[in-house]
Design a protein around this motif. Structure first.
Motif, mmCIF file in Angstrom:
data_model
loop_
_atom_site.group_PDB
_atom_site.id
_atom_site.type_symbol
_atom_site.label_atom_id
_atom_site.label_comp_id
_atom_site.label_asym_id
_atom_site.label_seq_id
_atom_site.Cartn_x
_atom_site.Cartn_y
_atom_site.Cartn_z
ATOM 1 N N PRO A 271 -6.687 17.331 -2.444
ATOM 2 C CA PRO A 271 -7.503 17.786 -3.577
ATOM 3 C C PRO A 271 -8.138 19.141 -3.338
ATOM 4 C CG PRO A 271 -8.665 16.116 -2.328
ATOM 5 C CD PRO A 271 -7.272 16.167 -1.757
ATOM 6 N N THR B 231 -11.019 21.899 -2.970
ATOM 7 C CA THR B 231 -12.343 21.893 -2.342
ATOM 8 C C THR B 231 -13.019 23.226 -2.617
ATOM 9 O OG1 THR B 231 -11.708 22.872 -0.212
ATOM 10 C CG2 THR B 231 -11.365 20.490 -0.485
ATOM 11 N N ARG C 161 -4.247 22.082 -7.575
ATOM 12 C CA ARG C 161 -4.479 20.918 -6.732
ATOM 13 C C ARG C 161 -5.223 19.855 -7.548
ATOM 14 N NH1 ARG C 161 -3.552 21.231 -1.298
ATOM 15 N NH2 ARG C 161 -3.038 23.306 -0.472
ATOM 16 N N VAL D 181 -8.059 17.330 -8.723
ATOM 17 C CA VAL D 181 -9.507 17.469 -8.657
ATOM 18 C C VAL D 181 -10.109 16.478 -7.663
ATOM 19 C CG1 VAL D 181 -9.721 18.423 -10.967
ATOM 20 C CG2 VAL D 181 -9.829 15.921 -10.633
ATOM 21 N N LYS D 182 -9.399 15.381 -7.407
ATOM 22 C CA LYS D 182 -9.801 14.433 -6.365
ATOM 23 C C LYS D 182 -8.560 13.660 -5.926
ATOM 24 C CE LYS D 182 -11.326 10.950 -9.733
ATOM 25 N NZ LYS D 182 -12.476 10.119 -10.179
ATOM 26 N N VAL D 183 -8.685 12.918 -4.860
ATOM 27 C CA VAL D 183 -7.542 12.207 -4.298
ATOM 28 C C VAL D 183 -6.919 11.275 -5.339
ATOM 29 C CG1 VAL D 183 -6.790 10.570 -2.533
ATOM 30 C CG2 VAL D 183 -8.479 12.314 -1.961
ATOM 31 N N SER E 50 -5.795 11.909 -8.270
ATOM 32 C CA SER E 50 -6.026 12.221 -9.675
ATOM 33 C C SER E 50 -4.846 12.972 -10.273
ATOM 34 C CB SER E 50 -7.297 13.063 -9.821
ATOM 35 O OG SER E 50 -7.466 13.477 -11.164
#
Length: 381
Positions: A171, A173, A218, A220-222, A224
């Protein structure tokens, strides 16, 4: 003499700084100052409280302003994400505090120059955490250069490559967002190489750079499906002219397949060359044209007690030191500066010159032309 520390930022780097201070006391003794862990601050109360308990701080707070204003604090230790360095460091200097700031000093050359001048005006210790400069290998190589063992320096070539962000499913960062990081592989990795080259060879005069964003989005979170734009460089390559007449070829990548911590460089001179890689941290490879064995090529020199900094850890050569040991040497140099007024390389002026170089590189990559690092004025080493 006690040096009372106020740590701002209780994450991994804050823990690394605190550990380095404690180990510097054990390695060098109280003669150079005894670090006292006075107060720790973090925006997360849980993190601040945990740091107090785990790292041995007397108190904790969620307000960094309280740390700055605390009369019981001698040294402000800034271990926050990059975007907050300027505001905190300026406030600390304004209050007449000694300041230890993790790299980079700020996200803009102008702000870094401002802080360097303010630190000079205040007459306080001002230290930027370019820990690779403290590597005993670099001290040895600098001695070779200063004693003219390599002759006239012709070329510096180096790269700092890692593959930690090669996986496109990782994701996004703060490191991918310019307002928080300033740049990508350049600021995160390349700046360490710039600090070494500046320490060894002096300032860069002008640069011409090319950068690429390879992984442009990428999650936005794992896991997603929602994607966010990557704003800064995955890979960068730089041509440079040094003020001493040498040319440079410098690169960095955060998506280099198979590379874990590959900081490597070679310096070529008219009478010898030297090669070093952080992945073989205890070995320096040298070649001198005047050696009887010169026709045999490079020979290996193991770091040992005769090289500056090494003897604090081991009494015999060939035993490898590590990343944390460089931080220990950095903490020792800082404590000595506070308690004994000794000199140190990585002051805010040193950091400002790196940030000026980074700024010029970013402009060059965007405009695809040569940029003079110092054309906007400011301070130089």
């Amino acid at each position: 003499m006690d040096v009372r520390i106020g740590l701002i930022g209780a994450g991994w780097m804050g823990k690394a700084h605190t550990s380095a201070f404690a180990n510097a006391l054990m390695a060098f003794g109280p003669e150079y100052g005894t670090p006292v862990f006075e107060v720790v601050s973090d925006v997360s109360e849980d993190a601040a409280k945990a740091a107090k308990e785990q790292l041995g701080f007397a108190r904790y707070t969620t307000s960094w302003e309280e740390v700055i204003q605390d009369e019981r604090v001698d040294l402000i230790d800034i271990a926050t994400p990059n975007a907050f360095h300027y505001e905190i460091a300026k406030a600390a200097l304004t209050h007449g505090k000694n300041v230890y700031c993790e790299k980079p000093l700020t996200l803009s050359a102008e702000q870094s120059v401002e802080l360097a001048q303010l630190a000079k005006d205040k007459g306080v210790v001002n230290y930027v955490g370019y820990n690779n400069v403290m590597n005993p290998a670099n001290a040895y190589i600098k001695t070779l250069i200063d004693k003219n063992k390599l002759g006239k320096i012709v070329k510096f070539s180096g790269t700092y490559d890692q593959d930690g962000l090669l996986d496109a499913s990782l994701p996004i960062t703060w490191r991918h967002i310019n307002k928080f990081s300033g740049s990508g592989a350049l600021g995160d990795l390349g700046s360490h190489l710039l600090s070494i080259s500046q320490y060894l060879l002096g300032n860069i005069e002008n640069v011409n750079a090319l950068s690429k964003i390879i992984i442009q989005e990428r999650p936005v979170k794992v896991g997603s499906a929602e994607m966010a734009e990557v704003e800064n460089d995955d890979v960068i390559s730089i041509l440079a002219n040094y003020q001493n007449g040498a040319i440079g070829m410098i690169s960095a990548s955060r998506i280099a397949a198979g590379r874990k911590n590959y900081l490597a460089y070679e310096i070529q001179g008219t009478e010898g060359s030297v090669y070093y890689s952080l992945e073989n941290m205890n070995e320096v490879h040298v070649y001198f044209t005047g050696d009887d064995s010169a026709d045999r090529g490079f020979r290996k020199v193991f770091l040992g007690p005769d090289h500056k900094g090494y003897s604090a850890f081991y009494p015999a050569a060939g035993i490898a030191i590590g990343y944390n040991d460089m931080k220990v040497l950095e903490a020792h140099e800082l404590l000595a500066a506070v308690t004994k007024g000794t000199s140190y390389a990585c002051d805010f002026e040193f950091g400002a010159n790196i940030d000026k170089t980074v700024s010029a590189i970013l402009v060059s990559a965007q405009e695809q032309r040569w940029i003079n690092v110092h054309e906007k004025g400011g301070i130089t080493v």
